[in-house]
Scaffold this motif. Structure first.
Motif, PDB file in Angstrom:
ATOM      1  N   ARG A  47       1.090   6.770  13.796  1.00 13.88           N
ATOM      2  CA  ARG A  47       0.239   6.453  12.649  1.00 13.88           C
ATOM      3  C   ARG A  47       0.906   6.921  11.369  1.00 13.88           C
ATOM      4  O   ARG A  47       1.863   7.680  11.403  1.00 13.88           O
ATOM      5  CB  ARG A  47      -1.115   7.139  12.804  1.00 13.88           C
ATOM      6  CG  ARG A  47      -1.821   6.675  14.071  1.00 13.88           C
ATOM      7  CD  ARG A  47      -3.227   7.114  14.172  1.00 13.88           C
ATOM      8  NE  ARG A  47      -3.969   6.829  12.952  1.00 13.88           N
ATOM      9  CZ  ARG A  47      -5.158   7.352  12.696  1.00 13.88           C
ATOM     10  NH1 ARG A  47      -5.706   8.170  13.550  1.00 13.88           N
ATOM     11  NH2 ARG A  47      -5.789   7.053  11.581  1.00 13.88           N
ATOM     12  N   LYS A  48       0.347   6.482  10.230  1.00 13.10           N
ATOM     13  CA  LYS A  48       0.859   6.887   8.925  1.00 13.10           C
ATOM     14  C   LYS A  48      -0.266   7.480   8.095  1.00 13.10           C
ATOM     15  O   LYS A  48      -1.434   7.113   8.255  1.00 13.10           O
ATOM     16  CB  LYS A  48       1.467   5.698   8.188  1.00 13.10           C
ATOM     17  CG  LYS A  48       2.725   5.178   8.850  1.00 13.10           C
ATOM     18  CD  LYS A  48       3.313   4.020   8.091  1.00 13.10           C
ATOM     19  CE  LYS A  48       4.571   3.541   8.814  1.00 13.10           C
ATOM     20  NZ  LYS A  48       5.100   2.328   8.233  1.00 13.10           N
ATOM     21  N   ALA A  49       0.125   8.382   7.203  1.00 12.45           N
ATOM     22  CA  ALA A  49      -0.827   8.998   6.284  1.00 12.45           C
ATOM     23  C   ALA A  49      -0.116   9.330   4.984  1.00 12.45           C
ATOM     24  O   ALA A  49       1.101   9.506   4.954  1.00 12.45           O
ATOM     25  CB  ALA A  49      -1.429  10.267   6.893  1.00 12.45           C
ATOM     26  N   CYS A 109       0.833  -1.204   0.000  1.00 11.17           N
ATOM     27  CA  CYS A 109       0.000   0.000   0.000  1.00 11.17           C
ATOM     28  C   CYS A 109       0.867   1.254   0.000  1.00 11.17           C
ATOM     29  O   CYS A 109       0.654   2.176  -0.806  1.00 11.17           O
ATOM     30  CB  CYS A 109      -0.929  -0.027   1.215  1.00 11.17           C
ATOM     31  SG  CYS A 109      -2.055   1.370   1.325  1.00 11.17           S
ATOM     32  N   VAL A 110       1.852   1.300   0.880  1.00 11.80           N
ATOM     33  CA  VAL A 110       2.758   2.457   0.943  1.00 11.80           C
ATOM     34  C   VAL A 110       3.482   2.626  -0.387  1.00 11.80           C
ATOM     35  O   VAL A 110       3.598   3.739  -0.909  1.00 11.80           O
ATOM     36  CB  VAL A 110       3.755   2.313   2.114  1.00 11.80           C
ATOM     37  CG1 VAL A 110       4.879   3.331   2.012  1.00 11.80           C
ATOM     38  CG2 VAL A 110       3.021   2.446   3.453  1.00 11.80           C
ATOM     39  N   ASP A 111       3.935   1.539  -0.976  1.00 15.79           N
ATOM     40  CA  ASP A 111       4.619   1.607  -2.267  1.00 15.79           C
ATOM     41  C   ASP A 111       3.719   2.206  -3.343  1.00 15.79           C
ATOM     42  O   ASP A 111       4.128   3.096  -4.085  1.00 15.79           O
ATOM     43  CB  ASP A 111       5.086   0.215  -2.692  1.00 15.79           C
ATOM     44  CG  ASP A 111       5.742   0.227  -4.064  1.00 15.79           C
ATOM     45  OD1 ASP A 111       6.817   0.842  -4.192  1.00 15.79           O
ATOM     46  OD2 ASP A 111       5.171  -0.369  -4.998  1.00 15.79           O
ATOM     47  N   LYS A 115       3.115  11.851  -0.443  1.00 14.39           N
ATOM     48  CA  LYS A 115       4.171  11.895   0.567  1.00 14.39           C
ATOM     49  C   LYS A 115       3.719  11.115   1.802  1.00 14.39           C
ATOM     50  O   LYS A 115       2.617  11.328   2.300  1.00 14.39           O
ATOM     51  CB  LYS A 115       4.465  13.345   0.943  1.00 14.39           C
ATOM     52  CG  LYS A 115       5.570  13.483   1.952  1.00 14.39           C
ATOM     53  CD  LYS A 115       5.831  14.930   2.295  1.00 14.39           C
ATOM     54  CE  LYS A 115       6.883  14.986   3.401  1.00 14.39           C
ATOM     55  NZ  LYS A 115       6.939  16.282   4.019  1.00 14.39           N
ATOM     56  N   LEU A 116       4.572  10.223   2.278  1.00 14.28           N
ATOM     57  CA  LEU A 116       4.277   9.461   3.491  1.00 14.28           C
ATOM     58  C   LEU A 116       4.601  10.308   4.702  1.00 14.28           C
ATOM     59  O   LEU A 116       5.687  10.884   4.794  1.00 14.28           O
ATOM     60  CB  LEU A 116       5.083   8.162   3.523  1.00 14.28           C
ATOM     61  CG  LEU A 116       4.821   7.232   4.708  1.00 14.28           C
ATOM     62  CD1 LEU A 116       3.388   6.715   4.691  1.00 14.28           C
ATOM     63  CD2 LEU A 116       5.801   6.070   4.668  1.00 14.28           C
ATOM     64  N   GLU A 117       3.661  10.385   5.639  1.00 15.25           N
ATOM     65  CA  GLU A 117       3.817  11.166   6.860  1.00 15.25           C
ATOM     66  C   GLU A 117       3.545  10.260   8.056  1.00 15.25           C
ATOM     67  O   GLU A 117       2.635   9.439   8.004  1.00 15.25           O
ATOM     68  CB  GLU A 117       2.812  12.322   6.845  1.00 15.25           C
ATOM     69  CG  GLU A 117       2.671  13.048   8.159  1.00 15.25           C
ATOM     70  CD  GLU A 117       1.524  14.049   8.129  1.00 15.25           C
ATOM     71  OE1 GLU A 117       1.792  15.228   7.897  1.00 15.25           O
ATOM     72  OE2 GLU A 117       0.370  13.634   8.344  1.00 15.25           O
TER      73      GLU A 117
END
Length: 131
Positions: free
Chosen positions: A42-44, A18-20, A29-31
């Motif tokens: 957490r990630k967003a 998913c992140v890829d 941008k991954l935060e």
């Protein structure tokens, strides 16, 4: 009463895939941030003035949807470049287009769109405004 969408939550069964997809293929941008109940890291995915918060199936944060399910979203994004460039990037990355380009009706204008699936099989529409 409602002015705009701030964020939505996507539930994934495969965090790394998913992140890829959302970072490498869609250029978001991954935060990382602290949130949820209890507060945890957490990630967003950030893009423009919006973000998509990420939940991992079986490790969701409270509060959450009643039945968080990977693959249940149908999202439309307006690209920051011509659709021909989006199609070329998808081809370069060997990410299959399942439909399009086709003309659709967007929130503010007609749009020209292609459809792909993310790793959880969510339907992702990538569009350019055509007037």
């Amino acid at each position: 009463m409602i002015d705009y969408l701030d964020h939505l939550v996507l539930t994934t069964a495969n965090e790394s895939a998913c992140v890829d997809f959302y970072t490498r293929i869609l250029g978001m941008k991954l935060e990382s941030f602290i949130g949820g109940t209890p507060p945890v890291e957490r990630k967003a995915f950030k893009f423009g003035n919006q973000k998509i918060n990420l939940h991992i199936k079986g490790r969701e944060f409270e509060p959450k949807a009643d039945i968080p399910t990977p693959g249940s979203l149908d999202l439309c994004f307006i690209a920051d470049r011509p659709l021909t460039e989006v199609i070329a990037l998808l081809a370069k990355e060997r990410w299959p287009i399942i439909e399009g380009p086709v003309i659709r009706t967007g929130a503010t204008s007609k749009i020209n769109s292609v459809y792909v699936r993310d790793p959880d099989q969510n339907l992702i529409e990538i569009s350019e405004s055509i007037g």
